[in-house]
Write a protein that holds these residues in place. Structure first.
Motif, short mmCIF file in Angstrom:
data_model
loop_
_atom_site.label_atom_id
_atom_site.label_comp_id
_atom_site.label_asym_id
_atom_site.label_seq_id
_atom_site.Cartn_x
_atom_site.Cartn_y
_atom_site.Cartn_z
N LEU A 153 -0.10 29.64 39.47
CA LEU A 153 0.85 28.50 39.11
C LEU A 153 1.72 29.28 38.03
O LEU A 153 1.21 30.05 37.25
N PHE A 154 2.82 29.21 38.12
CA PHE A 154 3.97 29.75 37.19
C PHE A 154 4.89 28.71 36.45
O PHE A 154 5.36 27.76 37.22
N ILE A 155 4.79 28.71 35.24
CA ILE A 155 5.50 27.75 34.41
C ILE A 155 6.47 28.59 33.56
O ILE A 155 6.03 29.47 32.73
N MET A 156 7.72 28.14 33.62
CA MET A 156 8.89 29.00 32.97
C MET A 156 9.15 28.06 31.82
O MET A 156 9.60 27.00 31.98
N LEU A 157 9.00 28.57 30.57
CA LEU A 157 9.29 27.79 29.36
C LEU A 157 10.65 28.27 28.85
O LEU A 157 10.65 29.58 28.27
N ASP A 158 11.57 27.48 28.93
CA ASP A 158 12.89 28.05 28.65
C ASP A 158 12.86 28.26 26.97
O ASP A 158 12.83 27.25 26.30
N GLY A 159 13.24 29.16 26.36
CA GLY A 159 13.49 29.43 25.00
C GLY A 159 12.28 29.62 24.13
O GLY A 159 12.34 29.76 22.87
N PHE A 160 11.22 29.81 24.90
CA PHE A 160 9.89 30.15 24.14
C PHE A 160 9.66 31.50 24.04
O PHE A 160 9.15 32.13 25.05
N GLY A 161 9.93 31.90 22.76
CA GLY A 161 9.72 33.51 22.64
C GLY A 161 8.37 33.88 21.89
O GLY A 161 7.73 32.93 21.68
N MET A 162 8.23 35.09 21.54
CA MET A 162 6.99 35.46 20.87
C MET A 162 7.02 35.02 19.48
O MET A 162 5.96 34.51 18.89
N CYS A 163 8.11 34.47 18.77
CA CYS A 163 8.15 33.90 17.54
C CYS A 163 7.40 32.65 17.44
O CYS A 163 6.72 31.97 16.55
N PHE A 164 7.47 31.73 18.55
CA PHE A 164 6.91 30.24 18.72
C PHE A 164 5.41 30.66 19.20
O PHE A 164 4.62 30.00 18.50
N LEU A 165 4.97 31.59 19.95
CA LEU A 165 3.50 31.71 20.16
C LEU A 165 2.81 32.38 18.76
O LEU A 165 1.69 31.88 18.47
N GLU A 166 3.46 33.23 18.07
CA GLU A 166 2.91 33.64 16.65
C GLU A 166 2.75 32.50 15.76
O GLU A 166 1.78 32.67 14.81
N LYS A 167 3.45 31.54 15.83
CA LYS A 167 3.32 30.46 14.80
C LYS A 167 2.27 29.44 15.52
O LYS A 167 1.64 28.56 14.50
N MET A 168 1.77 29.57 16.78
CA MET A 168 0.61 28.75 17.03
C MET A 168 -0.61 29.01 16.34
O MET A 168 -0.86 30.37 16.38
N PRO A 169 -1.57 28.09 16.30
CA PRO A 169 -2.95 28.35 15.76
C PRO A 169 -3.51 29.31 16.68
O PRO A 169 -3.36 29.34 18.01
N GLU A 170 -4.36 30.39 16.32
CA GLU A 170 -5.16 31.30 17.11
C GLU A 170 -6.00 30.58 18.02
O GLU A 170 -6.43 31.15 19.11
N THR A 171 -6.57 29.23 17.90
CA THR A 171 -7.31 28.70 18.64
C THR A 171 -6.71 27.92 19.91
O THR A 171 -7.10 27.20 20.56
N SER A 172 -5.43 27.81 19.82
CA SER A 172 -4.18 27.32 20.58
C SER A 172 -4.73 27.95 22.05
O SER A 172 -4.87 28.97 22.16
N PHE A 173 -4.42 26.94 23.15
CA PHE A 173 -4.75 27.44 24.52
C PHE A 173 -3.85 28.78 24.86
O PHE A 173 -4.38 29.82 25.46
N LEU A 174 -2.54 28.73 24.31
CA LEU A 174 -1.67 29.87 24.74
C LEU A 174 -1.95 31.08 23.87
O LEU A 174 -1.93 32.26 24.59
N ARG A 175 -2.39 30.95 22.74
CA ARG A 175 -2.59 32.13 21.97
C ARG A 175 -3.94 32.72 22.36
O ARG A 175 -4.01 33.99 22.49
N LYS A 176 -5.18 32.04 22.74
CA LYS A 176 -6.31 32.45 23.25
C LYS A 176 -6.11 32.99 24.58
O LYS A 176 -6.80 34.03 25.08
N HIS A 177 -5.15 32.84 25.54
CA HIS A 177 -4.95 33.39 26.75
C HIS A 177 -3.75 34.16 26.99
O HIS A 177 -3.37 34.87 27.93
N PHE A 178 -3.20 34.63 25.90
CA PHE A 178 -2.10 35.51 25.76
C PHE A 178 -2.67 36.75 26.23
O PHE A 178 -3.66 37.35 25.83
N ILE A 179 -1.89 37.58 27.05
CA ILE A 179 -2.23 39.15 27.77
C ILE A 179 -1.34 40.00 27.27
O ILE A 179 -1.93 40.96 26.80
N LYS A 180 -0.11 39.73 27.61
CA LYS A 180 0.68 40.86 27.23
C LYS A 180 2.30 40.29 27.21
O LYS A 180 2.41 39.19 27.88
N GLU A 181 3.09 40.95 26.00
CA GLU A 181 4.43 40.53 26.02
C GLU A 181 5.50 41.07 26.78
O GLU A 181 5.15 42.29 27.26
#
Length: 121
Positions: free
Chosen positions: A62-90
């Motif tokens: 499953l490939f989901i492309m999020l337009d305009g979603f950079g590392m700055c948004f990911l870093e602002k998310m809580p560490e318990t959020s789905f995307l932060r917990k499953h982050f693998i590589k920039e």
């Protein structure tokens, strides 16, 4: 200050990231997913091979492309959020980092210098 010095100032300060084909980018991800999905004629490189190894073989992707979603948004998310917990590589965006460039590279599996679509026209 002319445009070039302004650009270099932003690179030096870290406000913007200098494109670097030595680092994994979105085209490497697109190519890795294409090959993992069975496309055999897709070009491979060190970065895309590394991404393939991280993703691994599976029956479905499953490939989901999020337009305009950079590392700055990911870093602002809580560490318990789905995307932060499953982050693998920039990975880096292609340059120029526009939607048109990304979508055209996804469709063609080519860099912007090859497909010649720099942005909306």
């Amino acid at each position: 200050m002319n445009g070039l010095s302004e650009l270099l100032k932003h690179f030096d300060s870290g406000d913007i990231i200098r494109p670097n084909t030595g680092l994994p980018n979105s085209l490497d991800l697109f190519r890795a997913l294409a090959r993992l999905s069975g496309a055999q004629e897709i070009e491979s490189g060190t970065n895309s091979q590394q991404i393939e190894n991280l993703i691994g073989k599976a029956d479905h992707y499953l490939f989901i492309m999020l337009d305009g979603f950079g590392m700055c948004f990911l870093e602002k998310m809580p560490e318990t959020s789905f995307l932060r917990k499953h982050f693998i590589k920039e990975i880096q965006a292609l340059c120029p980092p526009t939607t048109a460039v990304s979508l055209t590279s996804l469709a063609t599996m080519k860099y912007p210098a090859e497909h010649a679509v720099p942005g909306w026209f």
